[in-house]
Write a protein that holds these residues in place. Structure first.
Motif, mmCIF file in Angstrom:
data_model
loop_
_atom_site.group_PDB
_atom_site.id
_atom_site.type_symbol
_atom_site.label_atom_id
_atom_site.label_comp_id
_atom_site.label_asym_id
_atom_site.label_seq_id
_atom_site.Cartn_x
_atom_site.Cartn_y
_atom_site.Cartn_z
ATOM 1 N N MET A 1 118.603 -6.976 -4.781
ATOM 2 C CA MET A 1 119.124 -6.093 -5.809
ATOM 3 C C MET A 1 120.654 -6.085 -5.708
ATOM 4 N N ALA A 2 121.322 -6.191 -6.808
ATOM 5 C CA ALA A 2 122.779 -6.251 -6.848
ATOM 6 C C ALA A 2 123.417 -4.877 -6.902
ATOM 7 N N LEU A 3 122.626 -3.839 -7.074
ATOM 8 C CA LEU A 3 123.167 -2.496 -7.210
ATOM 9 C C LEU A 3 122.460 -1.582 -6.224
ATOM 10 N N ARG A 4 123.243 -0.722 -5.555
ATOM 11 C CA ARG A 4 122.642 0.182 -4.568
ATOM 12 C C ARG A 4 123.277 1.552 -4.711
ATOM 13 N N LEU A 5 122.474 2.580 -4.872
ATOM 14 C CA LEU A 5 122.950 3.951 -4.861
ATOM 15 C C LEU A 5 123.036 4.364 -3.394
ATOM 16 N N ILE A 6 124.253 4.560 -2.907
ATOM 17 C CA ILE A 6 124.449 4.760 -1.470
ATOM 18 C C ILE A 6 123.710 5.988 -0.950
ATOM 19 N N ARG A 7 123.721 7.071 -1.685
ATOM 20 C CA ARG A 7 123.075 8.294 -1.206
ATOM 21 C C ARG A 7 121.737 8.542 -1.917
ATOM 22 N N GLN A 8 121.008 7.475 -2.153
ATOM 23 C CA GLN A 8 119.708 7.588 -2.805
ATOM 24 C C GLN A 8 118.724 8.291 -1.877
ATOM 25 N N GLU A 9 117.922 9.197 -2.439
ATOM 26 C CA GLU A 9 116.922 9.895 -1.642
ATOM 27 C C GLU A 9 115.912 8.895 -1.099
ATOM 28 N N SER A 10 115.541 9.077 0.170
ATOM 29 C CA SER A 10 114.650 8.125 0.811
ATOM 30 C C SER A 10 114.001 8.776 2.022
ATOM 31 N N ASP A 11 112.814 8.300 2.379
ATOM 32 C CA ASP A 11 112.155 8.783 3.598
ATOM 33 C C ASP A 11 112.748 8.138 4.847
ATOM 34 N N THR A 12 113.429 7.026 4.669
ATOM 35 C CA THR A 12 114.083 6.352 5.792
ATOM 36 C C THR A 12 115.596 6.381 5.567
ATOM 37 N N PRO A 13 116.371 6.408 6.634
ATOM 38 C CA PRO A 13 117.835 6.439 6.462
ATOM 39 C C PRO A 13 118.328 5.227 5.671
ATOM 40 N N ASN A 14 119.230 5.484 4.746
ATOM 41 C CA ASN A 14 119.751 4.402 3.924
ATOM 42 C C ASN A 14 121.278 4.423 3.832
ATOM 43 N N VAL A 15 121.921 5.317 4.541
ATOM 44 C CA VAL A 15 123.377 5.405 4.562
ATOM 45 C C VAL A 15 123.839 4.935 5.939
ATOM 46 N N THR A 16 124.732 3.963 5.955
ATOM 47 C CA THR A 16 125.220 3.437 7.227
ATOM 48 C C THR A 16 126.518 4.130 7.635
ATOM 49 N N ASN A 17 126.891 3.952 8.890
ATOM 50 C CA ASN A 17 128.179 4.447 9.369
ATOM 51 C C ASN A 17 129.316 3.856 8.550
ATOM 52 N N HIS A 18 129.197 2.588 8.195
ATOM 53 C CA HIS A 18 130.245 1.918 7.420
ATOM 54 C C HIS A 18 130.392 2.539 6.038
ATOM 55 N N ASP A 19 129.260 2.951 5.429
ATOM 56 C CA ASP A 19 129.325 3.623 4.128
ATOM 57 C C ASP A 19 130.149 4.899 4.239
ATOM 58 N N ASP A 20 129.872 5.700 5.257
ATOM 59 C CA ASP A 20 130.581 6.962 5.436
ATOM 60 C C ASP A 20 132.045 6.736 5.809
ATOM 61 N N ALA A 21 132.320 5.789 6.686
ATOM 62 C CA ALA A 21 133.703 5.537 7.106
ATOM 63 C C ALA A 21 134.560 5.089 5.932
ATOM 64 N N ARG A 22 134.001 4.281 5.076
ATOM 65 C CA ARG A 22 134.738 3.815 3.893
ATOM 66 C C ARG A 22 135.098 5.006 3.005
ATOM 67 N N MET A 23 134.148 5.912 2.798
ATOM 68 C CA MET A 23 134.390 7.085 1.978
ATOM 69 C C MET A 23 135.414 8.008 2.647
ATOM 70 N N VAL A 24 135.265 8.222 3.939
ATOM 71 C CA VAL A 24 136.162 9.113 4.668
ATOM 72 C C VAL A 24 137.577 8.554 4.693
ATOM 73 N N ARG A 25 137.716 7.248 4.796
ATOM 74 C CA ARG A 25 139.052 6.634 4.808
ATOM 75 C C ARG A 25 139.825 6.998 3.549
ATOM 76 N N TYR A 26 139.168 6.933 2.419
ATOM 77 C CA TYR A 26 139.827 7.278 1.164
ATOM 78 C C TYR A 26 139.983 8.785 1.009
ATOM 79 N N ALA A 27 139.052 9.560 1.544
ATOM 80 C CA ALA A 27 139.174 11.018 1.472
ATOM 81 C C ALA A 27 140.397 11.512 2.249
#
Length: 173
Positions: A1-27
């Motif tokens: 799949m070419a598109l991914r909703l980073i914070r999509q609801e899921s029974d298994t973890p789907n957000v990585t440390n890298h996803d959060d660090a990228r967001m926090v860097r810009y925040a």
């Protein structure tokens, strides 16, 4: 799949440390340093022949690293009678998913810490942030200089800019 909703609801973890660090860097506006008003703001104390980095929260390229109330101790040698120069730094290693406070020492000058990778571009890279310089002679620590800066709150940055424009200390291009 070419598109991914980073914070999509899921029974298994789907957000990585890298996803959060990228967001926090810009925040944080791309700034590295310590977060003001958290713990001892990465202060220091000397405990015998050890340099202790005290509690607080640091940000390095979006990776948040917290030091708890125990701090992190950097030992020096009481048996070395010649003055040695120390550089204390934070290292974030994405390949091992670890953070450490490290030091380098040299008998002639403050050592330069190794260059950093850009952790947004290189997701298995290593980045470093200089925290302190100090000297030690026979285990006696002196000449301490805090090198890491506090990260300003965005509101304070905007207010300082506004005041500078009003009083003429900041000149528009």
């Amino acid at each position: 799949m070419a598109l991914r909703l980073i914070r999509q609801e899921s029974d298994t973890p789907n957000v990585t440390n890298h996803d959060d660090a990228r967001m926090v860097r810009y925040a944080y506006g791309g700034y590295d340093g310590y977060v003001k008003d958290v713990g001892d703001e990465i202060g220091y104390e000397v405990n015998g022949a050890s340099f202790v980095v005290k509690s607080g929260l640091m940000v390095l390229q979006g990776w948040e690293v917290e030091i708890d109330a125990n701090g992190v101790s950097i030992p020096t040698s009481e048996s070395v009678a010649q003055k040695h120069y120390f550089s204390v730094y934070l290292e974030v290693n994405c390949a091992t998913d670890t953070a450490e406070i490290k030091s380098m020492e040299d008998p002639t000058a403050f050592p330069d810490i190794p260059a950093s990778d850009d952790l947004t571009e290189n997701t298995i890279g290593t980045a470093r942030l200089l925290l302190y310089h100090f000297t030690a002679t026979s285990g006696v620590i002196a000449d301490v200089e805090k090198m890491v800066q506090g990260i300003e709150y965005a509101g304070a940055v905007v207010e300082n800019l506004r005041e500078g424009l009003e009083d003429g200390t900041v000149k528009p291009a």
